[in-house]
Design a protein around this motif. Structure first.
Motif, mmCIF file in Angstrom:
data_model
loop_
_atom_site.group_PDB
_atom_site.id
_atom_site.type_symbol
_atom_site.label_atom_id
_atom_site.label_comp_id
_atom_site.label_asym_id
_atom_site.label_seq_id
_atom_site.Cartn_x
_atom_site.Cartn_y
_atom_site.Cartn_z
ATOM 1 N N ASN A 150 0.831 -1.185 0.000
ATOM 2 C CA ASN A 150 0.000 0.000 0.000
ATOM 3 C C ASN A 150 0.875 1.248 0.000
ATOM 4 N N GLY A 151 0.391 2.290 -0.648
ATOM 5 C CA GLY A 151 1.080 3.563 -0.540
ATOM 6 C C GLY A 151 1.035 4.078 0.891
ATOM 7 N N ILE A 152 -0.182 4.192 1.421
ATOM 8 C CA ILE A 152 -0.390 4.578 2.817
ATOM 9 C C ILE A 152 -1.397 3.609 3.423
ATOM 10 N N TRP A 153 -1.066 3.079 4.599
ATOM 11 C CA TRP A 153 -1.909 2.075 5.256
ATOM 12 C C TRP A 153 -2.264 2.586 6.646
ATOM 13 N N ILE A 154 -3.578 2.678 6.922
ATOM 14 C CA ILE A 154 -4.077 3.228 8.176
ATOM 15 C C ILE A 154 -4.814 2.133 8.947
ATOM 16 N N ASN A 155 -4.499 1.970 10.237
ATOM 17 C CA ASN A 155 -5.294 1.073 11.078
ATOM 18 C C ASN A 155 -5.168 1.503 12.530
ATOM 19 N N ALA A 156 -6.101 1.052 13.352
ATOM 20 C CA ALA A 156 -6.104 1.428 14.769
ATOM 21 C C ALA A 156 -6.940 0.427 15.554
ATOM 22 N N PHE A 157 -6.682 0.360 16.887
ATOM 23 C CA PHE A 157 -7.440 -0.516 17.762
ATOM 24 C C PHE A 157 -8.840 0.022 18.027
ATOM 25 N N ASN A 158 -9.013 1.342 17.893
ATOM 26 C CA ASN A 158 -10.320 1.947 18.126
ATOM 27 C C ASN A 158 -10.473 3.166 17.220
ATOM 28 N N GLU A 159 -11.576 3.885 17.376
ATOM 29 C CA GLU A 159 -11.901 4.990 16.484
ATOM 30 C C GLU A 159 -11.592 6.355 17.084
ATOM 31 N N ASN A 160 -10.754 6.397 18.102
ATOM 32 C CA ASN A 160 -10.365 7.671 18.707
ATOM 33 C C ASN A 160 -9.286 8.389 17.900
ATOM 34 N N TYR A 161 -8.670 7.688 16.967
ATOM 35 C CA TYR A 161 -7.569 8.263 16.195
ATOM 36 C C TYR A 161 -8.102 8.877 14.902
ATOM 37 N N LYS A 162 -7.597 10.073 14.577
ATOM 38 C CA LYS A 162 -8.078 10.813 13.416
ATOM 39 C C LYS A 162 -6.895 11.353 12.610
ATOM 40 N N SER A 209 -2.479 15.775 0.500
ATOM 41 C CA SER A 209 -1.579 16.291 -0.549
ATOM 42 C C SER A 209 -0.374 15.398 -0.808
ATOM 43 N N ASN A 210 -0.552 14.079 -0.726
ATOM 44 C CA ASN A 210 0.513 13.141 -1.046
ATOM 45 C C ASN A 210 0.399 12.701 -2.512
ATOM 46 N N TYR A 211 1.543 12.355 -3.107
ATOM 47 C CA TYR A 211 1.585 11.830 -4.465
ATOM 48 C C TYR A 211 1.992 10.364 -4.386
ATOM 49 N N ILE A 212 1.127 9.474 -4.910
ATOM 50 C CA ILE A 212 1.341 8.030 -4.770
ATOM 51 C C ILE A 212 1.258 7.368 -6.141
ATOM 52 N N GLU A 213 2.283 6.609 -6.498
ATOM 53 C CA GLU A 213 2.222 5.715 -7.650
ATOM 54 C C GLU A 213 2.357 4.294 -7.139
ATOM 55 N N THR A 214 1.480 3.409 -7.616
ATOM 56 C CA THR A 214 1.468 2.070 -7.055
ATOM 57 C C THR A 214 1.077 1.034 -8.098
ATOM 58 N N ILE A 215 1.546 -0.192 -7.870
ATOM 59 C CA ILE A 215 1.086 -1.324 -8.664
ATOM 60 C C ILE A 215 0.085 -2.152 -7.876
ATOM 61 N N SER A 216 -0.236 -1.719 -6.656
ATOM 62 C CA SER A 216 -1.179 -2.485 -5.855
ATOM 63 C C SER A 216 -2.300 -1.584 -5.344
ATOM 64 N N GLU A 217 -2.142 -0.944 -4.171
ATOM 65 C CA GLU A 217 -3.216 -0.154 -3.588
ATOM 66 C C GLU A 217 -2.671 1.191 -3.123
ATOM 67 N N GLY A 218 -3.383 2.266 -3.450
ATOM 68 C CA GLY A 218 -2.916 3.595 -3.097
ATOM 69 C C GLY A 218 -3.000 3.874 -1.613
ATOM 70 N N ILE A 219 -4.229 3.906 -1.070
ATOM 71 C CA ILE A 219 -4.462 4.146 0.353
ATOM 72 C C ILE A 219 -5.428 3.087 0.865
ATOM 73 N N ARG A 220 -5.050 2.431 1.963
ATOM 74 C CA ARG A 220 -5.927 1.432 2.591
ATOM 75 C C ARG A 220 -6.195 1.841 4.026
ATOM 76 N N LYS A 221 -7.474 1.942 4.367
ATOM 77 C CA LYS A 221 -7.861 2.163 5.751
ATOM 78 C C LYS A 221 -8.460 0.875 6.273
ATOM 79 N N SER A 222 -7.729 0.215 7.174
ATOM 80 C CA SER A 222 -8.234 -1.015 7.774
ATOM 81 C C SER A 222 -9.137 -0.659 8.960
ATOM 82 N N ILE A 223 -9.306 -1.546 9.935
ATOM 83 C CA ILE A 223 -10.247 -1.328 11.028
ATOM 84 C C ILE A 223 -9.824 -0.144 11.888
#
Length: 556
Positions: free
Chosen positions: A121-133, A138-152
């Protein structure tokens, strides 16, 4: 690094931390920062394997990571803490660019190239809870898979990012289970066939999706370009050019208004949108990768200007535009009044002794009519003496004058808008007439190397050609000394009409990933002067079937 330490290198290309002989597992880190550290100006080469190690691992509170280059790692940067700022870093040939775990960090203006032959992933986001924001901006991402992934977990704001998809099955933004997410003013472009999707919501309950622009080769039969669900708010977006446009997985609480879903083979799946939504040519400055730098600003007479949600304002306080630069997170700019696109796919046939010309229809909102030119020699200058008609339609019948002997007639077509702007000409079409009544005119649909435009040029020029049959095509550029400068095409192509952009600028080459440079040469800009281009076509038995050449002038 101990808390509060600042470490400033001489520059990301000259001050190197090389741990490739030390990192041997996924848990190893090249450099660890903690509370209130500052790290800048380093080139960190982490691992000999994309599956191992992290370049910079950030823990604790606060801290700044800026102007570093990260490469050869499972993850370029890992932010495992709150309120860390990562900006203007470059991540090259990494499996994952930046991982954001249990963090409300700010990730801004980073350049991420996850082009290694691994899934990441270009940028991968995850957390144990939803308190994080976290803020991903304004990032520039080139990828052969996934640009931005937000997990749980985590409720991020993802805004103003450019995501370029460069492989089949690549994808833009994936959103998994959480309470909310804000996705504003992102540009997602698929440059390779069979990209999976632009944005897919797989569990964010209260999603706000405003002013995103998704376009390109999204022709996977498995996914829609945009997938949304219940309680989502989707406004002022553009979805265009895909096999399947917008998929709705549930309409309870859904707000889908003031979007432009256009030119997908299937625009909608699962619902019928209300009449605030449109399906029109957005008329942006340039969305064609063969015509120079992409530019997603709206033209002066675009139907998307002031057509967004009236309760959302642009930065200039007018009603919001639909598209990438509308809304409070967009841009203020001057709309350009540009000429229409040149007519494409011109063909010539004969019906009852008349020459019938047909072509693809222009879709600009301010389009007015076409003008047809004819001459008995190649039309270099299309002036009023060569005009034979005008029409708002995409078909024109020409009754040829009498001729003696074999004669060729050459045709060009241009498009006009309501303001009187005239497009570049179409490809040139030739009709052969024998001059004998028992031999009607014939449309010529053979191999052609057509006139380039504009010529002289700066910074780029378009070289069009037509193939009578499929073949292996080589298109080369030479200088006047006969030395090879560029290989523009070196592949099999099917029958049809093609336009190839020659843009000698270094920056364009780095993004295009298409031109070859001879051994011993560099990608540096070529000098002002005269250049030759030559095309060779071989059939499936490697026998030459066509060759031709032309001249162009670069002026700086």
């Amino acid at each position: 690094m101990i808390p509060g330490l600042s470490l400033i290198g001489a520059g990301m290309d000259s001050c190197i931390i090389d741990t490739r002989q030390l990192v041997a597992s996924q848990n190893d880190k090249s450099l660890v920062i903690v509370d209130n550290c500052y790290i800048s100006g380093f080139n960190i080469r982490s691992s000999s394997s994309f599956n191992y190690g992290s370049g910079i691992w950030a823990e604790g509170q606060a801290g700044i990571i800026t102007l570093n280059k990260l490469s050869e790692a499972n993850a370029g940067i890992v932010l495992f803490g709150s309120n860390i700022k990562a900006y203007n870093n470059h991540c090259y040939n990494v499996r994952n660019g930046i991982l954001v775990a249990n963090s409300s960090s700010i990730i801004r203006k980073n350049y991420i190239f996850t082009l290694a032959e691994t899934i990441g992933n270009g940028i991968w986001i995850n957390a144990f809870n939803e308190n994080y924001k976290p803020l991903i901006d304004s990032n520039y991402i080139e990828t052969i898979s996934e640009g931005i992934r937000k997990s749980i977990g985590a409720n991020p704001t993802i805004s103003n990012n450019i995501i370029i998809l460069r492989a089949p099955s690549a994808a833009g933004i994936f959103l998994s289970s959480s309470d909310s997410a804000k996705i504003y003013n992102n540009l997602i472009i698929a440059l390779e066939r069979s990209a999976n999707y632009g944005i897919k919501n797989n569990g964010v309950q209260y999603l706000q999706l405003y002013n995103n622009y998704i376009t390109g080769y999204f022709d996977s039969i498995q996914y829609y370009v945009l997938s949304i669900g219940p309680n989502n708010t989707v406004k002022n977006n553009v979805v265009t050019g895909g096999l399947r446009g917008v998929e709705v997985l549930g309409t309870t609480g859904l707000t889908f208004q003031y979007n432009n879903v256009w030119n997908n083979e299937i625009n909608y799946g699962g619902f019928t949108p209300d009449n605030t939504n449109v399906s029109v040519d957005p008329m942006i400055v340039n969305d064609d990768t063969t015509q120079g730098d992409l530019d997603f600003r709206l033209q002066m007479f675009s139907p998307l200007i002031d057509a967004g949600d009236p309760n959302i304002l642009d930065r200039d306080r007018s009603r919001s535009d639909i598209g990438l630069y509308g809304g409070p997170y967009g841009w203020t700019y001057t709309y350009q009044d540009l000429a229409p696109r040149p007519p494409h796919n011109v063909t010539a046939t004969v019906e009852e002794g008349l020459v019938k010309l047909t072509w693809n229809k222009n879709t600009e909102a301010d389009f007015l009519h076409y003008r047809i030119y004819r001459d008995t020699v190649t039309i270099v200058i299309y002036d009023s003496s060569k005009i034979i008609g005008e029409t708002p339609d995409t078909v024109f019948y020409d009754n040829l004058p009498p001729v003696n002997g074999e004669t060729r007639f050459y045709y060009l077509i241009t498009a006009f808008d309501n303001q009187g702007n005239q497009s570049y000409p179409s490809e040139e079409i030739v009709v052969l007439v024998t001059g004998m009544s028992e031999h009607p005119p014939k449309g010529y649909d053979g191999y052609r190397l057509l006139s380039n435009y504009p010529n002289p040029f700066n910074p780029s020029i378009v070289i069009p050609y037509r193939l009578k049959e499929g073949g292996y095509v080589k298109l080369y550029v030479y200088d006047v000394k006969g030395e090879l400068v560029r290989v523009l095409v070196n592949q099999w192509q099917e029958k049809g009409y093609y336009e190839i952009l020659f843009h000698p600028n270094t920056e364009e080459r780095s993004r295009a990933n298409s031109f070859e440079v001879p051994v011993g040469k560099s990608y540096s800009d070529i000098a002002t002067g005269v250049y030759l281009y030559m095309i060779h076509v071989y059939n499936d038995r490697s026998i030459p079937v066509f060759s031709d050449s032309g001249k162009m002038i670069l002026l700086k």
